[in-house]
Design an enzyme around this catalytic site. Structure first.
Site, short mmCIF file in Angstrom:
data_model
loop_
_atom_site.label_atom_id
_atom_site.label_comp_id
_atom_site.label_asym_id
_atom_site.label_seq_id
_atom_site.Cartn_x
_atom_site.Cartn_y
_atom_site.Cartn_z
N CYS A 212 0.86 -1.18 0.00
CA CYS A 212 0.00 0.00 0.00
C CYS A 212 0.90 1.23 0.00
CB CYS A 212 -0.87 0.02 1.25
SG CYS A 212 -1.83 -1.48 1.47
N ARG B 204 1.58 1.84 -5.98
CA ARG B 204 1.81 0.87 -4.89
C ARG B 204 0.54 0.08 -4.56
NH1 ARG B 204 6.51 2.16 -1.91
NH2 ARG B 204 5.68 0.96 -0.17
N TRP C 214 -3.46 -1.98 -1.55
CA TRP C 214 -3.39 -3.24 -2.28
C TRP C 214 -3.82 -4.29 -1.27
CZ3 TRP C 214 -0.02 -7.67 -1.95
CH2 TRP C 214 -0.21 -8.59 -2.99
N ASN D 70 0.78 0.43 6.01
CA ASN D 70 1.31 -0.43 4.96
C ASN D 70 2.04 -1.57 5.64
OD1 ASN D 70 2.33 -1.61 2.62
ND2 ASN D 70 4.18 -0.33 2.68
N GLY D 71 1.65 -2.80 5.37
CA GLY D 71 2.31 -3.97 5.96
C GLY D 71 1.26 -4.99 6.39
N GLU E 173 10.60 -13.61 -19.35
CA GLU E 173 10.29 -12.20 -19.10
C GLU E 173 9.21 -11.71 -20.05
OE1 GLU E 173 10.47 -9.83 -17.20
OE2 GLU E 173 10.38 -7.99 -18.35
N LYS F 113 5.62 -10.23 -18.84
CA LYS F 113 5.18 -8.88 -19.24
C LYS F 113 3.84 -8.95 -19.93
CE LYS F 113 7.29 -7.17 -17.54
NZ LYS F 113 8.35 -7.00 -16.63
N GLU G 103 0.85 -10.10 -17.50
CA GLU G 103 0.50 -9.25 -16.35
C GLU G 103 -0.21 -7.97 -16.77
OE1 GLU G 103 4.96 -7.56 -15.44
OE2 GLU G 103 3.52 -7.42 -13.84
N HIS H 253 9.09 -32.16 -25.30
CA HIS H 253 8.90 -33.00 -24.10
C HIS H 253 7.57 -32.69 -23.43
CE1 HIS H 253 12.96 -34.40 -24.62
NE2 HIS H 253 13.38 -33.16 -24.68
N LYS I 136 3.16 -2.37 -7.56
CA LYS I 136 4.50 -2.20 -8.09
C LYS I 136 5.56 -2.94 -7.29
CE LYS I 136 7.77 -0.64 -10.67
NZ LYS I 136 7.98 -1.33 -11.96
C1 AGP Z 1 7.43 -7.31 -13.12
O1 AGP Z 1 6.89 -6.63 -14.23
C2 AGP Z 1 6.50 -7.28 -11.93
N1 AGP Z 1 6.10 -5.97 -11.60
C3 AGP Z 1 7.04 -8.06 -10.75
O2 AGP Z 1 7.33 -9.37 -11.17
C4 AGP Z 1 8.32 -7.47 -10.13
O3 AGP Z 1 9.42 -7.64 -11.02
C5 AGP Z 1 8.61 -8.23 -8.83
O4 AGP Z 1 7.55 -8.00 -7.93
C6 AGP Z 1 9.94 -7.81 -8.17
O5 AGP Z 1 9.88 -6.47 -7.80
P1 AGP Z 1 11.27 -5.77 -7.34
O6 AGP Z 1 12.18 -5.80 -8.53
O7 AGP Z 1 10.87 -4.38 -6.93
O8 AGP Z 1 11.82 -6.57 -6.20
#
Ligand code: AGP
Length: 607
Positions: free
Chosen positions: A2, A27, A74, A98-99, A479, A483, A486, A502, A602
């Site tokens: 958050c 966030r 979040w 936050n937490g 990757e 991308k 998500e 396989h 994020k």
């Molecule tokens: C990647 O596009 C995502 N947002 C997510 O996988 C992100 O890379 C992951 O949460 C790690 O975040 P960080 O690099 O801030 O540790």
């Protein structure tokens, strides 16, 4: 995770709080809320959904007051809803959190809060109940906070206001990030320096156990022992342009276009222009004693580790293990005392990665972090720290941070290999020259990627997408799939091209899109053979390559996306551009919320 903000001013704070919440939305964006002390009465408004819903709801009410707090959520405990939105308030106390409070359920059964009427399903509300009780018992504001946090288990960054103290905000930190800021006119606390960028020009980073007490004139910080703590204030280092989209439609679009700058600035730290070699300055780490390297991260950062494994093993011949941080410490890893554990994180706040750092520190294992946010928790908790110079990354889907991470990992691998003489100085100089081409090649890759907009238009109907690659193109396939899924919400999977036969080949059916990352080199023809196996079963191929000979000899080759010729050493960096751009264009075509995709945040500061 958050986002929290608190501002103490000598003027009305509501618009500044909303402005900070706009910067915090990356966030978390499940709900948003604000509470302001107006002449010893706390007024609160909180709503489910995006910040815009809160802004709309506030139009009917004029929230005056010079001290206030705000929150973007979040959801962890309790679904996104008005009642679970923060702030959580009683008549006398209002707070944002936050937490995760891990013992919240037990605390709700204690006598102190037996009579408290809980309105939400959240863990955070128990903090409000405890503070309310302690104030009713006659404890001071500060003593109420101290007494409450001693029984909390878990992580928290708190901003707290009390009805009978209209000038002061209190903050408390443990495990989640909390930053205090000032601009000489008003004082503030928030989850990160981005949140404070419009109300502070100097910031300090609180430590676990700290309590902050701030009004519009002073900021006092007390450490875990209750003594006044001198936390260093530094320039905030964030400008308004860093946290605005500029002429772009989305932060992700802007950040893809910043690949050249992010990679160039990151490499610049490690190029000795006098000697023309790559070296990591001021890293007083004796690499000659390193027996093994462990690379540990989450998500996209983990995929940069998988590429980094190739770099380190190819150039330095030191064995490398890669771990997802959420798995690492639970597998009881075998780590000898001469190992180096490297943690990669854009935010520097990812809870799983931070916990892995703590795990290694507890075992006296050398830790080095590669992060993008200065003074972040992971940076501060590691023995050594190297920075990606990607600038603020706001889009939830990480892009420029990924290529910047690859730049640090490549630089480290070359530096280490040169020190232990597994490559020569001339090898280093050759790679240094190649690295210096990265910015220009990235610019060209971006220009060429505009053509992927047409591919994206037809991929939106797919029920799934497969990404294939070999060597460092396999982590790129992972990757690319991450991308894509998500932000488009279409299932996508990255797979080693050689593994398709396989099992996964069974997924191939007519017109299923398959993105094949196939650079020239020793694996080129083998990858082409794997692609033929896919074509033979009707798969529709998008090839990404910088090979100049490849021509389409089948109607199933949907497109050959050709990158500029690029050196092997920086290939993974350059090839990142089209895989990021394809995901971006597809999400835009689908009308999805590119920068704030559903269910995500994020940086995930909960395990
Ligand atoms: C990647 O596009 C995502 N947002 C997510 O996988 C992100 O890379 C992951 O949460 C790690 O975040 P960080 O690099 O801030 O540790």
């Amino acid at each position: 995770m958050c986002g929290i903000i608190g501002i103490a001013s000598n003027d009305n704070v509501s618009s500044n709080i909303i402005n900070s919440l706009k910067k915090l939305e990356y966030r978390g964006y499940d709900s948003a809320g604000i509470a302001i002390n107006n002449n010893e009465k706390i007024n609160q408004k909180k709503v489910k959904g995006k910040l815009d819903n809160l802004i709309y709801a506030l139009q009917e009410d004029q929230f005056d007051g010079k001290v206030g707090i705000g929150h973007t959520r979040w959801a962890t405990h309790g679904e996104p809803s008005d009642k679970n939105a923060h702030p959580h308030s009683s008549r006398s106390v209002s707070l944002v959190h936050n937490g995760i409070i891990e013992n919240a359920t037990e605390l709700k059964k204690t006598k102190e809060v037996r009579d408290y009427h809980f309105e939400s399903d959240t863990d955070s509300e128990v903090i409000t109940a405890l503070l309310t009780h302690h104030r009713r018992e006659g404890l001071s504001h500060l003593e109420s906070i101290k007494k409450t946090i001693t029984i909390l288990e878990g992580s928290y960054a708190l901003a707290i206001i009390f009805d009978d103290n209209k000038d002061t905000i209190f903050g408390a930190k443990n495990g989640s990030p909390l930053v205090a800021g000032t601009n000489g006119v008003e004082n503030s606390i928030g989850s990160d320096s981005i949140a404070l960028s419009s109300v502070a020009n100097r910031v300090c980073y609180l430590e676990d156990g700290d309590i902050a007490v701030l009004d519009n004139k002073n900021i006092e910080i007390y450490n875990i022992k209750g003594d006044k703590a001198n936390r260093e204030f530094v320039e905030i280092g964030i400008t308004e342009s860093d946290v605005s989209k500029g002429e772009y439609n989305h932060f992700m679009e802007k950040e893809i276009h910043e690949h050249p700058l992010a990679v160039g600035e990151t490499f610049r730290q490690f190029i000795d222009y006098d000697t023309g070699i790559i070296k990591i300055p001021n890293l007083n780490l004796d690499f000659s004693k390193i027996s093994k390297i462990h690379l540990i991260a989450c998500g996209t950062a983990y995929y940069s580790c998988l590429v980094g494994k190739y770099y380190f093993e190819q150039y330095s011949r030191i064995p490398v293990d890669c771990d997802m941080a959420s798995e690492f410490r639970y597998r009881d890893p075998v780590i000898d005392s001469n190992a180096l554990c490297i943690f990669v994180s854009q935010s520097g706040e990812t809870a799983d990665t931070k916990a892995a750092v703590d795990y290694c520190r507890d075992r006296k294992i050398k830790t080095l972090s590669i992060v993008n946010v200065k003074n972040s928790s992971i940076a501060r908790d590691s023995d050594y720290c190297l920075y990606t110079k990607a600038g603020a990354e706001i889009g939830v889907a990480s892009t420029k941070a990924f290529t910047a991470q690859l730049s640090v990992l490549l630089s480290m691998a070359i530096h280490l290999a040169t020190l232990i003489k597994s490559i020569t100085i001339d090898d280093n100089k050759k790679i240094c020259k190649e690295v210096m081409q990265a910015t220009q090649l990235l610019e060209q890759a971006i220009e060429r990627s505009y053509s992927l907009k047409d591919v994206a238009k037809s991929i939106t109907k797919a029920k799934g997408v497969m990404y294939l690659g070999r060597g460092t193109s396999f982590p790129l396939a992972l990757e690319g799939a991450l991308k894509f899924k998500e932000i488009s919400y279409i299932h996508a999977e990255g797979y080693p091209a050689g593994e398709m036969k396989h099992g996964p080949l069974a997924l191939i059916e007519k017109n299923l899109p398959v993105v094949c990352i196939v650079p020239p080199g020793p694996l080129f023809h083998k990858t082409i053979s794997n692609i033929q196996e896919v074509i033979a079963r009707g798969g529709k191929i998008l090839m990404i390559t910088d090979d100049e000979t490849l021509e389409s000899n089948s109607e199933n080759i949907w497109e050959i996306f050709r990158l500029p010729k690029c050196p092997k050493s920086i290939e993974a960096i350059i090839y990142s551009v089209p895989i990021h751009m394809l995901a971006y264009y597809t999400a835009v075509e689908l009308g999805n919320d590119v920068d704030q995709p559903r269910n995500l945040a994020k940086s995930v500061t909960v395990e």
